[in-house]
Scaffold this active site. Structure first.
Site, PDB file in Angstrom:
ATOM      1  CG  ASP A  72      -8.405  14.414 -14.927  1.00 56.12           C
ATOM      2  OD1 ASP A  72      -7.526  14.294 -14.051  1.00 56.12           O
ATOM      3  OD2 ASP A  72      -8.483  13.658 -15.916  1.00 56.12           O
ATOM      4  CG  ASN A  99      -4.461  13.039  -0.689  1.00 58.88           C
ATOM      5  OD1 ASN A  99      -3.788  12.302   0.020  1.00 58.88           O
ATOM      6  ND2 ASN A  99      -5.763  12.823  -0.914  1.00 58.88           N
ATOM      7  CE1 TYR A 170       0.113   4.801  -4.375  1.00 56.80           C
ATOM      8  CE2 TYR A 170       1.509   3.259  -3.170  1.00 56.80           C
ATOM      9  CZ  TYR A 170       0.681   4.363  -3.185  1.00 56.80           C
ATOM     10  OH  TYR A 170       0.426   5.044  -2.015  1.00 56.80           O
ATOM     11  CE  LYS A 174       1.420   7.917  -3.950  1.00 57.73           C
ATOM     12  NZ  LYS A 174       0.780   9.247  -3.843  1.00 57.73           N
TER      13      LYS A 174
END
Length: 302
Positions: A72, A99, A170, A174
């Site tokens: 992890d 990624n 999200y 990002k």
């Protein structure tokens, strides 16, 4: 002989989608791979070693070298073991491609704290920790007189650059990755490390529901413009020695299009030379906004 020949490349979240495409593309250009993946479902639940091992088997079947890593990377121990896997297997680490990620989409009023924490953890913390541990190894190498020719490619998103309705967790993560990229590029250049970010658009498990119509697979014989493999050439180039001098940049890649993204910079300005009154502010801000460019639309905003 490819542009990544002999380089040791680590790709997180490489069991499926974009990560898998990146790993295979690097291997095709001669790189040796550490393929990291927890094998979780699209929402981060579950786990399996299968996806990473399948990609490793695919690379080896094509004559390449690769090892699987199932740790992890959003934990310090997992990120440290990721770097150790590269060094123990191949003697060093040259390129890190961050990624890994998953989605738990909700409108903000319905977004649970656990879903916020989980998404920010895997995307933002899951970039920071591998970057930190790789940077520590590169710094030690530089201090020992072995300055690296190292590359980091972080994965942001159009959601992080423009926002995306229903993806507050999200989009925030990002956007944070872009800030992390800029700081890392400034701090790590002294050790021979270049750090860039990519905002990809492709059909993966994370996008197939959100963009079902625009990212649908084409008919037989047509060019698959939204295949994740279309994004990987830019990633491979950024991860190679050929990208010398390119750092602290954010790129967008979709189908056959590559764009250099230009972030926040000063626009129209007014300076009174003294403190404004609230009444004056309204007038001057209205004038400045009239002179400024129109922001890009938030994804999903009607």
């Amino acid at each position: 002989m490819g542009i990544a020949d002999g380089r040791v490349v680590v790709v997180t979240g490489a069991g499926r989608g974009l990560g898998r495409a990146h790993a295979l593309a690097f291997a095709a250009e001669g790189a040796r791979l550490v393929v990291n993946d927890l094998g979780v479902r699209a929402d981060g639940a579950g786990g399996s070693s299968g996806p990473a091992e399948e990609v490793v088997a695919e690379i080896r079947a094509r004559g390449g070298e690769a090892v699987a890593h199932g740790g992890d990377i959003a934990t310090s121990a997992g990120a440290a073991s990721l770097v150790a896997a590269a060094v123990d297997s191949f003697g060093r680490i040259d390129t890190l491609v961050n990624n890994a990620g998953f989605l738990r989409d909700r409108m903000l009023v319905n977004l649970d704290e656990d879903d916020w924490d989980a998404v920010v953890r895997v995307h933002l913390k899951g970039h920071f920790l591998p970057l930190k541990h790789a940077a520590q190894w590169w710094r030690a190498e530089a201090k020992a007189g072995r300055r690296a020719v190292a590359r980091v490619v972080n994965t942001s998103s159009g959601a992080g650059l423009l926002g995306s309705v229903g993806q507050g967790n999200y989009a925030a993560a990002k956007a944070g990755i872009v800030g992390l990229t800029l700081v890392a590029a400034a701090e790590m250049g002294r050790y021979g490390v270049q750090v860039n970010a990519l905002a990809p658009a492709a059909r993966t498990r994370m996008t197939e529901e959100t963009f079902a119509e625009t990212m649908a697979a084409p008919g037989e014989g047509a060019w698959d413009a939204m295949a994740p493999e279309n994004v990987s050439p830019l990633v491979v180039w950024l991860g190679s020695e050929d990208s010398a001098g390119v750092t602290g940049r954010v790129f967008e890649a979709e189908a056959g299009r590559i764009t250099v993204m230009e972030g926040w910079r000063p626009g129209p300005t007014a300076d009174k030379g003294a403190r404004w009154t609230p009444g004056e502010v309204g007038e001057v801000v209205g004038k400045l906004l009239g002179e400024a460019g129109v922001p890009g639309a938030v994804y999903g905003a009607g």
